[in-house]
Design a protein around this motif. Sequence first.
Motif, short mmCIF file in Angstrom:
data_model
loop_
_atom_site.label_atom_id
_atom_site.label_comp_id
_atom_site.label_asym_id
_atom_site.label_seq_id
_atom_site.Cartn_x
_atom_site.Cartn_y
_atom_site.Cartn_z
N ILE A 3 0.85 -1.18 0.00
CA ILE A 3 0.00 0.00 0.00
C ILE A 3 0.89 1.24 0.00
CG2 ILE A 3 -1.92 1.18 1.12
CD1 ILE A 3 -2.92 -1.48 1.04
N LEU A 4 0.61 2.19 -0.91
CA LEU A 4 1.37 3.44 -0.98
C LEU A 4 0.44 4.60 -0.65
CD1 LEU A 4 3.16 2.90 -4.45
CD2 LEU A 4 4.05 2.35 -2.18
N TYR A 5 0.97 5.58 0.08
CA TYR A 5 0.20 6.79 0.40
C TYR A 5 0.93 8.01 -0.14
CZ TYR A 5 -1.83 3.52 3.75
OH TYR A 5 -2.43 2.44 4.33
N PHE A 6 0.18 8.96 -0.69
CA PHE A 6 0.79 10.19 -1.21
C PHE A 6 0.09 11.45 -0.66
CE2 PHE A 6 1.86 7.00 -4.38
CZ PHE A 6 3.22 7.21 -4.55
N ALA A 7 0.85 12.56 -0.70
CA ALA A 7 0.35 13.89 -0.33
C ALA A 7 -0.23 13.87 1.09
CB ALA A 7 -0.64 14.38 -1.38
N TRP A 8 -1.43 14.47 1.31
CA TRP A 8 -1.89 14.57 2.70
C TRP A 8 -2.28 13.22 3.28
CZ3 TRP A 8 -6.68 12.71 3.33
CH2 TRP A 8 -7.63 12.88 2.32
N LEU A 9 -2.52 12.22 2.45
CA LEU A 9 -2.77 10.87 2.99
C LEU A 9 -1.49 10.33 3.64
CD1 LEU A 9 -5.09 10.18 0.18
CD2 LEU A 9 -5.54 9.03 2.36
N GLU D 54 5.20 16.54 -5.08
CA GLU D 54 5.38 15.12 -4.82
C GLU D 54 4.83 14.35 -6.01
OE1 GLU D 54 4.10 14.02 -0.91
OE2 GLU D 54 3.62 11.96 -1.49
N HIS D 55 5.40 13.21 -6.32
CA HIS D 55 4.81 12.42 -7.42
C HIS D 55 4.91 10.94 -7.10
CE1 HIS D 55 8.26 10.90 -10.08
NE2 HIS D 55 8.84 11.35 -8.99
N TYR D 56 4.41 10.12 -7.98
CA TYR D 56 4.33 8.67 -7.80
C TYR D 56 5.25 8.06 -8.86
CZ TYR D 56 1.77 4.10 -7.53
OH TYR D 56 1.39 2.78 -7.39
N PHE D 118 -4.91 17.16 -19.66
CA PHE D 118 -4.82 15.81 -19.13
C PHE D 118 -3.74 15.66 -18.07
CE2 PHE D 118 -7.63 12.47 -20.81
CZ PHE D 118 -8.57 13.32 -21.35
N LEU D 119 -2.63 16.35 -18.22
CA LEU D 119 -1.61 16.34 -17.16
C LEU D 119 -2.20 16.81 -15.84
CD1 LEU D 119 1.53 17.90 -18.88
CD2 LEU D 119 1.27 15.57 -18.01
N LYS D 120 -3.01 17.87 -15.93
CA LYS D 120 -3.60 18.48 -14.74
C LYS D 120 -4.52 17.53 -13.99
CE LYS D 120 -2.45 22.99 -14.63
NZ LYS D 120 -1.96 23.66 -13.42
N THR D 121 -5.13 16.60 -14.70
CA THR D 121 -6.15 15.75 -14.06
C THR D 121 -5.75 14.28 -13.96
OG1 THR D 121 -7.24 15.50 -16.21
CG2 THR D 121 -8.07 17.23 -14.76
N LYS D 122 -4.71 13.86 -14.69
CA LYS D 122 -4.35 12.43 -14.72
C LYS D 122 -2.94 12.12 -14.20
CE LYS D 122 -8.21 11.15 -16.71
NZ LYS D 122 -9.25 10.59 -15.86
N ALA D 123 -2.03 13.06 -14.30
CA ALA D 123 -0.65 12.77 -13.90
C ALA D 123 -0.54 12.86 -12.37
CB ALA D 123 0.31 13.75 -14.57
N PRO D 124 0.01 11.81 -11.73
CA PRO D 124 0.01 11.77 -10.25
C PRO D 124 1.09 12.67 -9.62
CG PRO D 124 0.94 9.74 -11.15
CD PRO D 124 0.49 10.55 -12.32
N PHE D 125 0.74 13.95 -9.56
CA PHE D 125 1.58 14.97 -8.89
C PHE D 125 0.70 15.69 -7.88
CE2 PHE D 125 3.81 14.60 -12.95
CZ PHE D 125 5.14 14.68 -12.58
N TRP D 126 1.32 16.09 -6.76
CA TRP D 126 0.59 16.84 -5.73
C TRP D 126 1.44 18.01 -5.27
CZ3 TRP D 126 1.26 11.58 -5.94
CH2 TRP D 126 0.13 10.86 -6.32
N LYS D 127 0.81 19.18 -5.24
CA LYS D 127 1.53 20.42 -4.87
C LYS D 127 1.39 20.71 -3.38
CE LYS D 127 1.40 23.33 -9.01
NZ LYS D 127 0.26 23.14 -9.92
#
Lengths: 83, 83, 154, 154
Positions: A3-9, D54-56, D118-127
């Motif tokens: 299980i991976l968690y990102f950002a505020w999670l 942050e990204h995945y 699509f980047l804005k809504t699908k790419a797993p990045f968090w500011k």
Amino acid sequence: MKILYFAWLRTTIGCTEEEITLPDNVTCVKEVLNHLRSKGGVYEQALGEDKVIRVALNQDYVQDDAPVSNNDEFAIFPPVTGG
Amino acid sequence: MKILYFAWLRTTIGCTEEEITLPDNVTCVKEVLNHLRSKGGVYEQALGEDKVIRVALNQDYVQDDAPVSNNDEFAIFPPVTGG
Amino acid sequence: MIRVQAENFDVGAEINALSHGNTAIGGICSFVGLVRDFQHTKEDETRVSAMTLEHYPGMTEKKLEEIEAIARDRWPLEDVLIIHRYGRMEPGENIVLVVTASAHRKAAFESAEFLMDFLKTKAPFWKLEEDDNGAGNWVDAREADEDAASKWNR
Amino acid sequence: MIRVQAENFDVGAEINALSHGNTAIGGICSFVGLVRDFQHTKEDETRVSAMTLEHYPGMTEKKLEEIEAIARDRWPLEDVLIIHRYGRMEPGENIVLVVTASAHRKAAFESAEFLMDFLKTKAPFWKLEEDDNGAGNWVDAREADEDAASKWNR
């Protein structure tokens, strides 16, 4: 299952990644989320019904009813905000 | 009045720029075009009714009924193809 | 800012210069138009070997300034650059550049597309193509360009 | 081509490199997203002093490749470049770049806008924004971004 968690999670649960073994009755995404929530505390807080979260299974977006297995990579995160 | 020709109007008429004095009865854009056309030959050929042309008066696009005077800069050219 | 010039320009350097140091800018959209070495139709494989852009000195600058002013009025733009060349150009060379900078992505994209659509239909430039047989042809205006420009009036 | 990296990139150099030598290209559209030093509201004048993306890892590359493939399938593109950074960035720094090259202006514009939506809504990045009081805030997703992306399904 990984299980991976990102950002505020990640910051709420205080964990980047953990390994769990799925109970036999946990077979889909929604049941994994319920299983984690049942651990209470920060899990309940992070995964509460009022929270907007997304799940990726093996790096693809999935819906609540997608089937899962112990070999899957299961990621939980908020709606994305890149770009 | 200073008349300017561009693109195929320039090459057909064989002239970049000429100075004409407007007859008294030539008071609008359409009448200038008719006046030039009445010179016949390459003018008639370049300014025939079948030709798609544009007119700019003092460097602004104008319609057929715009008033003109001897002090104006009158340019005739095809629809533009830059960009 | 607008520039009408015979010389080539460096797209990358122009974009980099425009963005420099303004931290209100969230997005920069650019479009560069280049000379294509295209074959006219499947049947006619003649390719364009060069083209010459004629323009109307004075009116060109006036129209580009008007187009820039309309874009700035219509969208919240931090900066605008329009460069249009004239003279002889070979395939692969730059013809035109528009760059728009805004706090917002949508404004940058829309205004850049607007500028290109209006340049295509309002800026007094005319293309003379030379094909590889040495013949020169004045390019006809495209109805598609008029359609593209007219959508901004809706 | 896609790249996910912590290092900054040179927008101008990337665009110049992409166009080089392909005379089938008639237009190149680019969009660069930058970190803005914006004040949140008129009442709250706090400014962003930096942000961390942050990204995945793994999923990010996969999604960017999928998005590029969709664009190439949908528009006749000669070339596509997507660069997205992660890590800490200060106002004025580049975050993301998309560049599309096509024979046709409309294809270049539309595909670049599609890629950004699509980047804005699908790419797993968090500011995660740091304001000038030193506080860190995870940025909420914007409904406007979902709306922008959904228009491509029509």
